[in-house]
Every structure is written in C-alpha cells, then in structure tokens.
Design a protein around this motif. Structure first.
Motif, short mmCIF file in Angstrom:
data_model
loop_
_atom_site.label_atom_id
_atom_site.label_comp_id
_atom_site.label_asym_id
_atom_site.label_seq_id
_atom_site.Cartn_x
_atom_site.Cartn_y
_atom_site.Cartn_z
N MET A 1 -11.27 13.13 3.13
CA MET A 1 -10.15 12.93 4.03
C MET A 1 -8.85 13.35 3.36
O MET A 1 -8.61 13.02 2.20
N THR A 2 -8.01 14.06 4.07
CA THR A 2 -6.69 14.42 3.56
C THR A 2 -5.66 14.10 4.63
O THR A 2 -5.96 14.00 5.81
N GLY A 3 -4.44 13.91 4.20
CA GLY A 3 -3.37 13.58 5.13
C GLY A 3 -2.12 13.27 4.37
O GLY A 3 -2.00 13.56 3.17
N ILE A 4 -1.14 12.63 5.01
CA ILE A 4 0.14 12.39 4.37
C ILE A 4 0.06 11.33 3.27
O ILE A 4 1.01 11.18 2.49
N CYS A 5 -1.06 10.61 3.19
CA CYS A 5 -1.25 9.63 2.12
C CYS A 5 -2.45 9.99 1.26
O CYS A 5 -3.13 9.10 0.71
N ASP A 6 -2.73 11.26 1.13
CA ASP A 6 -3.89 11.72 0.38
C ASP A 6 -3.89 11.12 -1.03
O ASP A 6 -2.94 11.28 -1.80
N ASN A 7 -4.97 10.40 -1.34
CA ASN A 7 -5.20 9.79 -2.66
C ASN A 7 -4.23 8.66 -3.01
O ASN A 7 -4.26 8.16 -4.14
N ARG A 8 -3.41 8.23 -2.08
CA ARG A 8 -2.60 7.04 -2.31
C ARG A 8 -3.52 5.82 -2.30
O ARG A 8 -4.47 5.75 -1.51
N VAL A 9 -3.25 4.85 -3.17
CA VAL A 9 -4.06 3.64 -3.24
C VAL A 9 -3.25 2.51 -2.60
O VAL A 9 -2.13 2.21 -3.01
N VAL A 10 -3.84 1.89 -1.58
CA VAL A 10 -3.12 0.98 -0.71
C VAL A 10 -3.85 -0.36 -0.61
O VAL A 10 -5.06 -0.40 -0.36
N ILE A 11 -3.12 -1.44 -0.77
CA ILE A 11 -3.60 -2.78 -0.45
C ILE A 11 -3.02 -3.17 0.90
O ILE A 11 -1.81 -3.09 1.10
N VAL A 12 -3.88 -3.59 1.81
CA VAL A 12 -3.42 -4.20 3.07
C VAL A 12 -3.98 -5.62 3.11
O VAL A 12 -5.19 -5.81 3.09
N THR A 13 -3.10 -6.61 3.14
CA THR A 13 -3.57 -7.98 3.23
C THR A 13 -3.73 -8.38 4.70
O THR A 13 -3.08 -7.83 5.59
N GLY A 14 -4.64 -9.31 4.94
CA GLY A 14 -4.92 -9.70 6.31
C GLY A 14 -5.43 -8.53 7.13
O GLY A 14 -5.10 -8.37 8.31
N ALA A 15 -6.29 -7.71 6.51
CA ALA A 15 -6.69 -6.44 7.12
C ALA A 15 -8.02 -6.50 7.86
O ALA A 15 -8.54 -5.47 8.26
N GLY A 16 -8.56 -7.69 8.06
CA GLY A 16 -9.85 -7.79 8.73
C GLY A 16 -9.78 -7.69 10.23
O GLY A 16 -10.77 -7.35 10.88
N ARG A 17 -8.61 -7.98 10.79
CA ARG A 17 -8.46 -7.99 12.24
C ARG A 17 -7.06 -7.49 12.61
O ARG A 17 -6.19 -7.34 11.77
N GLY A 18 -6.85 -7.28 13.90
CA GLY A 18 -5.52 -7.05 14.45
C GLY A 18 -4.75 -5.92 13.81
O GLY A 18 -5.28 -4.83 13.56
N LEU A 19 -3.48 -6.18 13.54
CA LEU A 19 -2.61 -5.15 12.98
C LEU A 19 -3.10 -4.67 11.63
O LEU A 19 -3.10 -3.47 11.35
N GLY A 20 -3.50 -5.59 10.75
CA GLY A 20 -3.95 -5.19 9.43
C GLY A 20 -5.13 -4.24 9.47
O GLY A 20 -5.20 -3.27 8.70
N ARG A 21 -6.06 -4.51 10.35
CA ARG A 21 -7.21 -3.61 10.53
C ARG A 21 -6.75 -2.21 10.94
O ARG A 21 -7.22 -1.20 10.38
N GLU A 22 -5.84 -2.14 11.90
CA GLU A 22 -5.35 -0.84 12.35
C GLU A 22 -4.60 -0.11 11.24
O GLU A 22 -4.71 1.11 11.10
N TYR A 23 -3.84 -0.84 10.43
CA TYR A 23 -3.15 -0.21 9.31
C TYR A 23 -4.16 0.39 8.34
O TYR A 23 -4.00 1.53 7.87
N ALA A 24 -5.18 -0.39 7.99
CA ALA A 24 -6.17 0.08 7.02
C ALA A 24 -6.88 1.34 7.52
O ALA A 24 -7.04 2.32 6.78
N LEU A 25 -7.30 1.32 8.78
CA LEU A 25 -7.99 2.47 9.34
C LEU A 25 -7.07 3.69 9.38
O LEU A 25 -7.50 4.82 9.09
N ALA A 26 -5.80 3.48 9.74
CA ALA A 26 -4.87 4.61 9.83
C ALA A 26 -4.54 5.17 8.45
O ALA A 26 -4.43 6.41 8.29
N PHE A 27 -4.36 4.32 7.45
CA PHE A 27 -4.15 4.80 6.09
C PHE A 27 -5.35 5.63 5.63
O PHE A 27 -5.18 6.72 5.03
#
Length: 301
Positions: A1-27
C-alpha cells in the motif's frame, strides 16, 4: 500500500469501533503501519474485549496493510508506555499518535457523582497525557540523536468541549481541557519537529447515537452526513508529512465540512485607565456585551 502516509507508523487509540476504526482503516489505505489500540470497554468504560481491535487488524491485513493490535489502558502510565513500545518494536519507530479513546457518563450536573467525574477525567485527560508523553520521549530522543523528526499529535476534543453540552458536564470539561492542552503542546513541542492539533468531530458513534439520536439517524439515500468515515480524510492528512506547517489548531468536522475554530480571541474592551467601583462595572459590562456576537448555544439547550 502506498499513499500520503506511506510507511508512517501510527497509533490510534480507541480504534476498535466508530471513529477510531475508520481512522485506522483510512491510515492503512494511505500506506501507514498501524497500532490498533482498544481495550474493548462498554460506552461507560466497563469491561474489556480484545476482539474489536483484532478485527480491525484483520481488515487491514486482508487489504494488504500492516497492523498490530494492542489492548493496554491509555490512562495507565505503564500501559501507555507499552502502547508506544509496541509500535517501536513492531515497526522500528513512531510518527503519529491519534488520541481517540474515550468514555461518556451522561448525567445532569445536579445528579453527577464523583466516581463518574473521576472516570471521565481519567480516560480523556490522563489518557491523552500518558500516551503522548511516552511518544514525546521517543521523538525527543530521536531528535537529540541527530534525526530529523516529523511527528504528529492528533487529539480529540468535541463540540461539547468547545461550547458545552447539557447532561455532559464531566465530558465537556475534559474535552475543553484537551483543546487547551493541544495549544500548549503545539507551542512547546515545535522545536522537536512535533505538531499538535485537535479534532472536534461530529459523526455517528456509540456516544452520539445515545445523546443525539435524531441527528445521528442513518440516512437511507444520498450523502450520509453522519457516517464516521467522513472524518477520516482530514485526520489522515493531519498525520501526513504534508501537514507539517499546521499546528495548534482545532478542526471541527462534520460530513463534508471542515471548519478551523477561531479560538479565544480578545473581544470588545473598555479601559478607563483607572480603578472601577463596583457600581460602575455593570454599565460597562452591558456596553461590552452589546458589542459582542452572541455565543454559540450549549448543545441540547
């Protein structure tokens, strides 16, 4: 996968549901490597369940991305350290922290309890502090070692924190504190190559479906304004290298709307150059208020 965050390492807290889940998938869709943190509590913060975080990890991996699950408590100092350490161990470094985890204990102020107040402050304020404080240690160490750091803190405030919300005194107070924390982080941490911004998202989640049922109802046709995935694009951009010049801002996001909050600005002023008497203050204040734009209404009022 490549994109504007290629190889960036990201922590998303509360990422199991709702907004956090969408953030994780989009990253992940933009090339980032994810630590999906969630302890799987109820809306009020009770219990644990590892499956929501693991399901998000499996979705990311199935799409060709890289992710690990983490079930540590964001508001536990040692647990927060393990979240950051997990990113470094799995992916070699950390670039972005998205502080999304939270709970809500809705209650009119006259019925609020100390336990509910403390629980809300712990998850939101202490949780934002603990995870980010460990991340900042990592980034400062890299900067001191001569590395160019390009790191991001993305906090979560709320419309409740910016204008208040009926039956949410504790939640509103915590979220207002997070907005102020963001300003201080931006002012202090820029020298290390770290930006700090905050989100005030409006979207359909477990929290908002309960508090604002009519507003959050699912749309059958056309653009679903309250779908949580609408918020993710701005969050991902804020985590990308392209956002390097943006810091100390609060973004209010809903549907296709992006608003940058104006913050606390000096308003109308009277300075008589001498001491006031109590009897004189009333007329002065009324004159000042006549020049001011009315404040936004408290949510639910």
């Amino acid at each position: 996968m490549t994109g504007i965050c290629d190889n960036r390492v990201v922590i998303v807290t509360g990422a199991g549901r709702g907004l956090g889940r969408e953030y994780a998938l989009a990253f992940a869709a933009e090339g980032a490597k994810l630590v999906v943190n969630d302890i799987g509590t109820t809306l009020g913060g009770e219990g644990t369940d590892a499956s929501p975080a693991q399901q998000v990890v499996e979705e990311i991996r199935a799409a060709g991305g890289e992710a690990i699950a983490n079930g540590d408590d964001v508001a536990d100092w040692d647990g927060a350290g393990r979240i950051v350490a997990a990113a470094i161990e799995a992916f070699g470094r950390l670039d972005v922290v998205v502080n999304n985890a939270g709970i809500v204990r809705d209650r009119m102020f006259v019925s609020a309890t100390l336990e509910e107040w403390d629980a809300t402050m712990r998850v939101h304020l202490r949780g934002h502090f603990c995870v980010t404080r460990h991340a900042v240690d990592h980034w400062r160490a890299r900067q001191k070692a001569g590395e160019t750091v390009d790191a991001r803190i993305i906090n979560t405030t709320s419309g409740a924190g910016l204008q208040g919300s009926i039956a949410q005194a504790a939640y509103s107070t915590a979220k207002g504190g997070i907005a102020a924390l963001t300003l201080v982080q931006a002012a202090e941490l820029g020298r290390y190559g770290i930006t700090a911004n905050a989100l005030a998202p409006s979207a359909r989640t477990r929290m908002t479906e309960q508090a604002f049922a009519d507003k959050m109802a699912t749309t059958e046709d056309g653009f679903d304004v309250q779908h949580p995935a609408n918020i993710a694009a701005t969050v991902v951009w804020l985590g990308s290298p392209d956002s390097a010049g943006v810091t100390g801002r609060v973004f209010e996001l809903e549907g296709g709307r992006i608003t940058i909050e104006d913050g606390w600005q000096l308003g109308a002023t009277i300075d008589r150059g001498a001491r006031w008497t109590p009897a004189e203050v009333g007329d002065a204040v009324r004159d000042l208020l006549s020049e001011q734009r009315p404040p936004r209404a408290v949510w639910g009022s």
